[in-house]
Design a protein around this motif. Structure first.
Motif, PDB file in Angstrom:
ATOM      1  N   CYS A  52       0.956  -1.141  -0.158  1.00  0.00           N
ATOM      2  CA  CYS A  52      -0.219  -0.010  -0.159  1.00  0.00           C
ATOM      3  C   CYS A  52       0.647   1.243   0.094  1.00  0.00           C
ATOM      4  O   CYS A  52       1.679   1.553   0.645  1.00  0.00           O
ATOM      5  CB  CYS A  52      -0.750   0.124   1.399  1.00  0.00           C
ATOM      6  SG  CYS A  52      -1.822   1.460   1.306  1.00  0.00           S
ATOM      7  N   ARG A  53       0.663   2.100  -1.013  1.00  0.00           N
ATOM      8  CA  ARG A  53       1.276   3.336  -1.014  1.00  0.00           C
ATOM      9  C   ARG A  53       1.145   4.368   0.128  1.00  0.00           C
ATOM     10  O   ARG A  53       1.845   5.288   0.221  1.00  0.00           O
ATOM     11  CB  ARG A  53       1.198   3.880  -2.384  1.00  0.00           C
ATOM     12  CG  ARG A  53      -0.310   4.629  -2.819  1.00  0.00           C
ATOM     13  CD  ARG A  53      -0.435   4.637  -4.088  1.00  0.00           C
ATOM     14  NE  ARG A  53      -1.691   5.182  -4.432  1.00  0.00           N
ATOM     15  CZ  ARG A  53      -2.020   6.654  -4.504  1.00  0.00           C
ATOM     16  NH1 ARG A  53      -1.299   7.360  -4.308  1.00  0.00           N
ATOM     17  NH2 ARG A  53      -3.519   6.991  -5.254  1.00  0.00           N
ATOM     18  N   VAL A  54       0.232   3.972   0.906  1.00  0.00           N
ATOM     19  CA  VAL A  54      -0.112   4.922   2.161  1.00  0.00           C
ATOM     20  C   VAL A  54       0.511   4.318   3.441  1.00  0.00           C
ATOM     21  O   VAL A  54       1.393   4.807   4.226  1.00  0.00           O
ATOM     22  CB  VAL A  54      -1.677   5.156   2.231  1.00  0.00           C
ATOM     23  CG1 VAL A  54      -2.057   6.220   3.424  1.00  0.00           C
ATOM     24  CG2 VAL A  54      -2.319   5.855   0.845  1.00  0.00           C
ATOM     25  N   CYS A  55      -0.121   3.079   3.618  1.00  0.00           N
ATOM     26  CA  CYS A  55       0.471   2.695   4.999  1.00  0.00           C
ATOM     27  C   CYS A  55       1.592   1.575   4.896  1.00  0.00           C
ATOM     28  O   CYS A  55       2.045   1.325   5.957  1.00  0.00           O
ATOM     29  CB  CYS A  55      -0.704   1.866   5.792  1.00  0.00           C
ATOM     30  SG  CYS A  55      -1.317   0.459   4.881  1.00  0.00           S
ATOM     31  N   ARG A  76      -9.004   7.248   1.766  1.00  0.00           N
ATOM     32  CA  ARG A  76      -9.301   8.786   1.826  1.00  0.00           C
ATOM     33  C   ARG A  76      -7.842   9.479   1.403  1.00  0.00           C
ATOM     34  O   ARG A  76      -7.935  10.440   0.748  1.00  0.00           O
ATOM     35  CB  ARG A  76      -9.928   9.213   3.327  1.00  0.00           C
ATOM     36  CG  ARG A  76     -11.159   8.855   3.417  1.00  0.00           C
ATOM     37  CD  ARG A  76     -11.807   9.547   4.573  1.00  0.00           C
ATOM     38  NE  ARG A  76     -11.198   9.171   5.885  1.00  0.00           N
ATOM     39  CZ  ARG A  76     -11.564   8.325   6.672  1.00  0.00           C
ATOM     40  NH1 ARG A  76     -12.651   7.591   6.458  1.00  0.00           N
ATOM     41  NH2 ARG A  76     -10.872   8.044   7.624  1.00  0.00           N
ATOM     42  N   ALA A  77      -6.817   8.730   1.995  1.00  0.00           N
ATOM     43  CA  ALA A  77      -5.659   9.508   1.897  1.00  0.00           C
ATOM     44  C   ALA A  77      -5.078   9.512   0.347  1.00  0.00           C
ATOM     45  O   ALA A  77      -4.505  10.377  -0.332  1.00  0.00           O
ATOM     46  CB  ALA A  77      -4.542   8.697   2.843  1.00  0.00           C
ATOM     47  N   ALA A  78      -5.446   8.264  -0.293  1.00  0.00           N
ATOM     48  CA  ALA A  78      -5.116   8.158  -1.607  1.00  0.00           C
ATOM     49  C   ALA A  78      -5.974   9.012  -2.733  1.00  0.00           C
ATOM     50  O   ALA A  78      -5.310   9.614  -3.487  1.00  0.00           O
ATOM     51  CB  ALA A  78      -5.340   6.600  -2.036  1.00  0.00           C
ATOM     52  N   VAL A  79      -7.283   9.223  -2.305  1.00  0.00           N
ATOM     53  CA  VAL A  79      -8.076  10.030  -3.006  1.00  0.00           C
ATOM     54  C   VAL A  79      -7.413  11.585  -2.915  1.00  0.00           C
ATOM     55  O   VAL A  79      -7.381  12.491  -3.937  1.00  0.00           O
ATOM     56  CB  VAL A  79      -9.256  10.087  -2.732  1.00  0.00           C
ATOM     57  CG1 VAL A  79     -10.531  11.381  -3.121  1.00  0.00           C
ATOM     58  CG2 VAL A  79      -9.946   8.655  -2.878  1.00  0.00           C
ATOM     59  N   ASP A  81      -4.566  12.578  -2.347  1.00  0.00           N
ATOM     60  CA  ASP A  81      -3.153  12.462  -2.844  1.00  0.00           C
ATOM     61  C   ASP A  81      -3.385  12.616  -4.571  1.00  0.00           C
ATOM     62  O   ASP A  81      -2.744  13.549  -5.162  1.00  0.00           O
ATOM     63  CB  ASP A  81      -2.396  11.361  -2.643  1.00  0.00           C
ATOM     64  CG  ASP A  81      -0.910  11.327  -3.326  1.00  0.00           C
ATOM     65  OD1 ASP A  81      -0.242  12.349  -3.176  1.00  0.00           O
ATOM     66  OD2 ASP A  81      -0.712  10.545  -4.061  1.00  0.00           O
ATOM     67  N   TYR A  82      -4.430  11.652  -4.945  1.00  0.00           N
ATOM     68  CA  TYR A  82      -4.516  11.903  -6.383  1.00  0.00           C
ATOM     69  C   TYR A  82      -5.137  13.378  -6.805  1.00  0.00           C
ATOM     70  O   TYR A  82      -4.874  13.789  -7.844  1.00  0.00           O
ATOM     71  CB  TYR A  82      -5.617  10.943  -6.705  1.00  0.00           C
ATOM     72  CG  TYR A  82      -6.065  11.013  -8.226  1.00  0.00           C
ATOM     73  CD1 TYR A  82      -5.176  10.445  -9.134  1.00  0.00           C
ATOM     74  CD2 TYR A  82      -7.476  11.487  -8.663  1.00  0.00           C
ATOM     75  CE1 TYR A  82      -5.824  10.401 -10.578  1.00  0.00           C
ATOM     76  CE2 TYR A  82      -7.882  11.466  -9.703  1.00  0.00           C
ATOM     77  CZ  TYR A  82      -7.010  11.008 -11.042  1.00  0.00           C
ATOM     78  OH  TYR A  82      -7.456  11.385 -12.032  1.00  0.00           O
ATOM     79  N   ALA A  83      -5.938  14.000  -5.807  1.00  0.00           N
ATOM     80  CA  ALA A  83      -6.748  15.388  -6.292  1.00  0.00           C
ATOM     81  C   ALA A  83      -5.672  16.175  -6.127  1.00  0.00           C
ATOM     82  O   ALA A  83      -5.455  17.468  -6.941  1.00  0.00           O
ATOM     83  CB  ALA A  83      -7.756  15.662  -5.274  1.00  0.00           C
ATOM     84  N   VAL A  84      -4.725  16.157  -5.106  1.00  0.00           N
ATOM     85  CA  VAL A  84      -3.340  17.106  -5.302  1.00  0.00           C
ATOM     86  C   VAL A  84      -2.695  17.152  -6.453  1.00  0.00           C
ATOM     87  O   VAL A  84      -2.067  17.975  -7.365  1.00  0.00           O
ATOM     88  CB  VAL A  84      -2.667  16.753  -4.127  1.00  0.00           C
ATOM     89  CG1 VAL A  84      -1.435  17.502  -4.079  1.00  0.00           C
ATOM     90  CG2 VAL A  84      -3.338  17.202  -2.792  1.00  0.00           C
ATOM     91  N   GLN A  85      -2.347  15.661  -6.882  1.00  0.00           N
ATOM     92  CA  GLN A  85      -1.546  15.491  -8.089  1.00  0.00           C
ATOM     93  C   GLN A  85      -2.188  15.996  -9.340  1.00  0.00           C
ATOM     94  O   GLN A  85      -1.676  16.764 -10.194  1.00  0.00           O
ATOM     95  CB  GLN A  85      -1.338  14.062  -8.372  1.00  0.00           C
ATOM     96  CG  GLN A  85      -0.327  13.310  -7.385  1.00  0.00           C
ATOM     97  CD  GLN A  85      -0.339  11.820  -7.556  1.00  0.00           C
ATOM     98  OE1 GLN A  85      -0.405  11.515  -8.464  1.00  0.00           O
ATOM     99  NE2 GLN A  85       0.158  11.321  -6.495  1.00  0.00           N
ATOM    100  N   VAL A  86      -3.566  16.057  -9.523  1.00  0.00           N
ATOM    101  CA  VAL A  86      -4.507  16.235 -10.549  1.00  0.00           C
ATOM    102  C   VAL A  86      -4.341  18.063 -10.869  1.00  0.00           C
ATOM    103  O   VAL A  86      -3.967  18.477 -11.689  1.00  0.00           O
ATOM    104  CB  VAL A  86      -5.860  16.091 -10.570  1.00  0.00           C
ATOM    105  CG1 VAL A  86      -6.568  16.679 -11.479  1.00  0.00           C
ATOM    106  CG2 VAL A  86      -5.910  14.504 -11.005  1.00  0.00           C
ATOM    107  N   TYR A  87      -4.526  18.702  -9.555  1.00  0.00           N
ATOM    108  CA  TYR A  87      -4.606  20.009  -9.386  1.00  0.00           C
ATOM    109  C   TYR A  87      -2.950  20.605  -9.813  1.00  0.00           C
ATOM    110  O   TYR A  87      -2.831  21.552 -10.504  1.00  0.00           O
ATOM    111  CB  TYR A  87      -4.814  20.541  -7.801  1.00  0.00           C
ATOM    112  CG  TYR A  87      -4.645  22.055  -7.530  1.00  0.00           C
ATOM    113  CD1 TYR A  87      -5.487  22.667  -8.140  1.00  0.00           C
ATOM    114  CD2 TYR A  87      -3.508  22.474  -7.104  1.00  0.00           C
ATOM    115  CE1 TYR A  87      -5.430  24.178  -7.793  1.00  0.00           C
ATOM    116  CE2 TYR A  87      -3.041  23.826  -6.839  1.00  0.00           C
ATOM    117  CZ  TYR A  87      -4.209  24.512  -7.246  1.00  0.00           C
ATOM    118  OH  TYR A  87      -4.262  26.054  -7.080  1.00  0.00           O
TER     119      TYR A  87
END
Length: 330
Positions: A52-55, A76-79, A81-87
């Protein structure tokens, strides 16, 4: 890369590989025990992207495609992180487009001015503004009804004879000062070329408010509530720009200036405000105004006081550039 919670905690419970209990104490890297086999196994899973890329927990076959385990915290953390990357990707793309717009607009300005023998292109400040690219479409009846209901309510308030509530002391205005006539002429020349980008926020309310209607009523005391309502409804056309103010029509705003909100009459976009702020105290007012949309140039206008030179074939490289001359006084 997200930081696994196990690396942040002062203690760990069990080994991620062999599930053996871990002693209390300082956190161990990746919550692994001291056995070399567990470290080797974990390193292999990492290289295969099976943790897991989070835990950092080993993933089941079902979890491996997303590289995130099924726990709610990691999801939740993955979502996030994905939103930050897209932004960040979108911001980088937008910044690159803006840079391209400025570079292309600068080259266009320099070519045009050179064709007219002007050796100092910077004497015509470059201003890049947005551009409306949407087309005209029939105005749906539903939008008209929504506006009619909103307008009727505003007119009723404007004609309400009850005393107005006591308002707090007026704060100092944060609005920019009204441009002097010679500057306003240039700003309006440039503003008209974008074809109403700022109008897109007008929707079905057209930025109208009670104060606007009270001002219009004061200027036309002979009109009663029904006449004021009819005056505004009478200027609603059958076609408007898509996803824009219902008064945003082919030839601009359908409302007379005295009927528009104060915001509509005084608003200039950020680019034009900066142009106004940087103007010299004296001398002629001039500039090279380009409208663009996501890196693509649409129109270019050389403005000097009340005269506008509209550059045609913006996307091409004419030599000398083809131009249409438009003398607009005042």
């Amino acid at each position: 890369m997200l930081v696994p919670p196990d690396l942040q905690s002062p203690t760990a419970s069990i080994c991620l590989i062999c599930q053996a209990p871990l002693p209390f104490g300082p956190a161990r890297p990746r919550s692994l025990c001291v056995r070399a086999e567990c470290h080797q196994r974990y390193s292999l899973l990492q290289r295969r992207g099976q943790v897991c890329r989070v835990c950092g927990r080993p993933l089941s076959a079902r979890e491996q495609p997303t590289q995130t385990c099924a726990t709610a915290t990691c999801q939740r953390a993955a979502v996030k992180d994905y939103a930050v990357q897209v932004y960040e990707r979108n911001q980088a793309r937008y910044t690159a487009l803006l840079r391209r717009e400025i570079e292309d607009a600068t080259r266009l300005r320099d070519r045009v001015l050179a064709a007219f023998g002007i050796r100092e292109p910077d004497s015509f400040p470059l201003v890049v503004t947005p551009s409306v690219t949407a087309g005209l479409a029939p105005l749906p009846e539903q939008r008209k009804e929504v506006f009619r209901a909103s307008l009727t309510a505003l007119v009723e308030q404007a004609f309400d004879p009850s005393p107005a509530p006591v308002e707090p002391p007026e704060r100092p205005s944060t609005r920019p000062p009204e441009p002097e006539p010679r500057v306003r002429t240039v700003l309006e020349q440039a503003c008209a070329r974008c074809r109403g980008f700022c109008c897109q926020g007008g929707g079905d309310h057209a930025y109208l408010d009670v104060e606007t209607l009270r001002a219009y009523r004061a200027a036309h005391p002979e009109q009663d509530a029904s006449a004021v309502t009819a005056a505004y409804l009478g200027r609603v056309g059958s076609r408007t720009y898509r996803d824009s103010c219902l008064y945003h029509q082919a030839d601009g705003c359908a409302l007379l200036r005295e009927m528009r909100s104060d915001l509509c009459n005084r608003f200039f976009c950020k680019a034009l405000l900066e142009f106004q702020h940087n103007l010299p105290v004296s001398g002629s007012v001039r500039g090279f105004f380009v409208t663009a949309d996501y890196g693509e140039l649409h129109t270019a206008t050389l403005v000097h006081e009340s005269h506008a030179l509209i550059v045609s074939k913006v996307g091409q490289d004419p030599s000398p550039p083809a131009v249409d001359i438009d003398h607009d006084e005042g």
